[in-house]
Scaffold this active site. Structure first.
Site, short mmCIF file in Angstrom:
data_model
loop_
_atom_site.label_atom_id
_atom_site.label_comp_id
_atom_site.label_asym_id
_atom_site.label_seq_id
_atom_site.Cartn_x
_atom_site.Cartn_y
_atom_site.Cartn_z
N SER A 1 32.09 16.80 100.70
CA SER A 1 30.78 16.88 101.34
C SER A 1 29.91 17.19 100.41
CB SER A 1 30.88 18.17 102.44
OG SER A 1 29.50 18.31 102.78
N TYR B 1 32.82 26.68 105.07
CA TYR B 1 32.98 25.48 104.97
C TYR B 1 32.59 25.12 103.55
CZ TYR B 1 32.06 20.21 106.13
OH TYR B 1 31.97 19.28 105.98
P1 NAD Z 1 34.98 14.36 113.35
O1 NAD Z 1 34.86 15.46 114.35
O2 NAD Z 1 34.73 13.20 114.23
O3 NAD Z 1 36.34 14.15 112.63
C1 NAD Z 1 36.73 15.66 112.12
C2 NAD Z 1 38.57 15.46 112.55
O4 NAD Z 1 39.09 16.51 112.08
C3 NAD Z 1 38.55 15.56 114.11
O5 NAD Z 1 38.25 14.44 114.65
C4 NAD Z 1 39.96 16.36 114.30
O6 NAD Z 1 40.93 15.19 114.53
C5 NAD Z 1 40.45 16.79 112.94
N1 NAD Z 1 40.80 18.16 112.73
C6 NAD Z 1 40.11 19.22 112.71
N2 NAD Z 1 40.89 20.07 112.74
C7 NAD Z 1 42.13 19.73 112.84
C8 NAD Z 1 43.36 20.37 112.65
N3 NAD Z 1 43.52 21.70 112.50
N4 NAD Z 1 44.64 19.55 112.84
C9 NAD Z 1 44.17 18.10 112.96
N5 NAD Z 1 43.21 17.59 112.83
C10 NAD Z 1 41.94 18.30 112.87
O7 NAD Z 1 33.81 14.72 112.36
P2 NAD Z 1 33.45 13.90 110.89
O8 NAD Z 1 32.19 14.30 110.57
O9 NAD Z 1 33.80 12.54 110.91
O10 NAD Z 1 34.36 14.70 109.85
C11 NAD Z 1 35.13 14.08 109.03
C12 NAD Z 1 35.21 14.79 107.52
O11 NAD Z 1 33.95 14.79 107.02
C13 NAD Z 1 35.48 16.36 107.59
O12 NAD Z 1 36.36 16.60 106.64
C14 NAD Z 1 34.02 16.79 107.16
O13 NAD Z 1 34.21 18.00 106.79
C15 NAD Z 1 33.56 15.92 106.38
N6 NAD Z 1 31.92 15.69 106.38
C16 NAD Z 1 31.37 15.58 107.73
C17 NAD Z 1 30.15 15.54 107.47
C18 NAD Z 1 29.03 15.14 108.71
O14 NAD Z 1 27.57 15.46 108.58
N7 NAD Z 1 29.54 14.97 109.77
C19 NAD Z 1 29.21 15.69 106.30
C20 NAD Z 1 30.20 15.95 105.10
C21 NAD Z 1 31.59 15.87 105.09
#
Ligand code: NAD
Ligand code: MG
Length: 341
Positions: free
Chosen positions: A233, A246
């Site tokens: 991130s 985080y």
């Molecule tokens: P999202 O909620 O769609 O995906 C996150 C997924 O993590 C969930 O769908 C879930 O299946 C999984 N998860 C969480 N805890 C879990 C556990 N204990 N066991 C199994 N699965 C688990 O959101 P996203 O934004 O697509 O997130 C994906 C990645 O992107 C994450 O690592 C997040 O930190 C990163 N990210 C997101 C953003 C943003 O703005 N959305 C920005 C930077 C990084």
């Protein structure tokens, strides 16, 4: 076994802004008019290969106020995110590859899973059992394209499950060439006094321990030419005040990728990170942002809007594909003009 899923204490800002993604709009009249035009949008446009202004490609703040219990469902978001369901067109770049994508039910992982399948890969996805409705949609999309899809629900905070997941995926797919360690937890907490040890532990187990355990298990299956991609991130480099736990995990992801890339280079396995800026995914309305900040989500980027998962999937494809054979130990960003610093 780990503690109950997502039992975290969250102190949310009353009427405040998220320090990171929810900052004030700093842009001119054109930008403001564009925001007003986008306000009525309830579903997102689909991305295409036609030339288009990225600023206007997708909905902009203000968004409808909305909250969900974590981990949240993509189908309940307004507007519903674009994961490339209707738009991603492959060109055989991953033909015959076997991929495991954690968090493949929604958001960035779902977009990567769809794109991988359209590029010719068989794909296993992992997610939490409560996310079955989102996961079913992804499985159907992968199968529609004639690729093999495996649904392997389970909690990554359980070390034994991490190993079982990798082995089940490799067994079911007949091997493993691509690991996308993407699942993550993000829970906004304004004051350090309110950040519980329970949350800290849960976020570290999901975001830091699981990538380590998944990669360790995957090494039994990965051969030269394989690729590991970890979702980090921009928080690794520019942490928000309300994401103390985080942000640390995402910095750990970056160091992990850089160290592991050096270790695995002699084995012909590439390891890279993707560092997204603000993306419109269930992570954010389910506690990732304070509810009052969500309507402004993405407004502090130069594009004035959050990214849609479909816009970042091509980076995962590129890093998985053989053409980026000289890229390893790198961090690739997608943050709407802000850069990764
Ligand atoms: P999202 O909620 O769609 O995906 C996150 C997924 O993590 C969930 O769908 C879930 O299946 C999984 N998860 C969480 N805890 C879990 C556990 N204990 N066991 C199994 N699965 C688990 O959101 P996203 O934004 O697509 O997130 C994906 C990645 O992107 C994450 O690592 C997040 O930190 C990163 N990210 C997101 C953003 C943003 O703005 N959305 C920005 C930077 C990084
Ligand atoms: Mg999900």
């Amino acid at each position: 076994m780990p503690e109950r899923p997502f039992t975290v204490t969250r102190r949310l800002i009353a009427g405040g802004l998220a320090a990171g993604f929810g900052g004030a709009a700093l842009f001119g009249a054109v930008r403001l008019q564009r925001s007003r035009d986008a306000r009525a949008a309830t579903t997102v446009m689909t991305h295409s290969r036609d030339i288009a202004d990225p600023v206007d490609l997708y909905p902009k703040p203000p968004f409808e106020k909305q909250t969900q219990e974590p981990p949240g469902l993509a189908s309940r978001m307004r507007p519903v995110p674009d994961h490339g369901e209707k738009s991603y067109r492959g060109s055989g770049r991953l033909t015959g590859r076997k991929a495991l994508v954690t968090g493949g039910d929604s958001g960035i992982g779902r977009a990567a899973a769809i794109a991988f399948a359209r590029e010719g890969a068989d794909v296993a996805i992992n997610y939490l059992p409560v996310e079955e409705p989102d996961a079913r949609e992804v499985i159907a999309l992968i199968e529609e394209g004639g690729r093999k899809a495996l649904a392997i629900p389970g909690d990554l905070r359980d070390p034994a499950f991490c190993k079982k997941l990798v082995d089940t995926a490799a067994d079911g797919l007949g091997g493993l060439d691509l690991l996308v360690s993407n699942a993550g937890q993000q829970h906004s907490v304004v004051a350090l006094e309110e950040l519980t040890l329970e949350q800290f532990d849960s976020v570290f187990k999901t975001n830091v321990y699981a990538p380590f355990l998944l990669c360790k298990a995957a090494l039994a299956h990965l051969k030269p030419g394989a690729a590991i991609i970890v979702t980090a991130s921009v928080q690794a480099f520019n942490p928000s005040a309300h994401l103390v736990d985080y942000a640390q995990t995402k910095a750990a992801n970056v160091a992990f990728v850089k160290a592991l890339a050096k270790q695995l280079a002699p084995r012909g396995i590439r390891v890279n990170a993707v560092a997204p800026g603000p993306f419109w995914t269930p992570l954010q309305p389910s506690g990732g942002q304070p509810p009052d900040a969500l309507p402004k989500f993405g407004s502090n980027t130069p594009f004035g809007r959050p990214g849609q998962p479909a816009e970042i999937a091509p980076l995962y494809v590129a890093l998985a594909a053989a053409e980026t054979s000289y890229s390893s130990g790198q961090v690739f960003g997608a943050s709407g003009g802000s850069g990764v610093d």
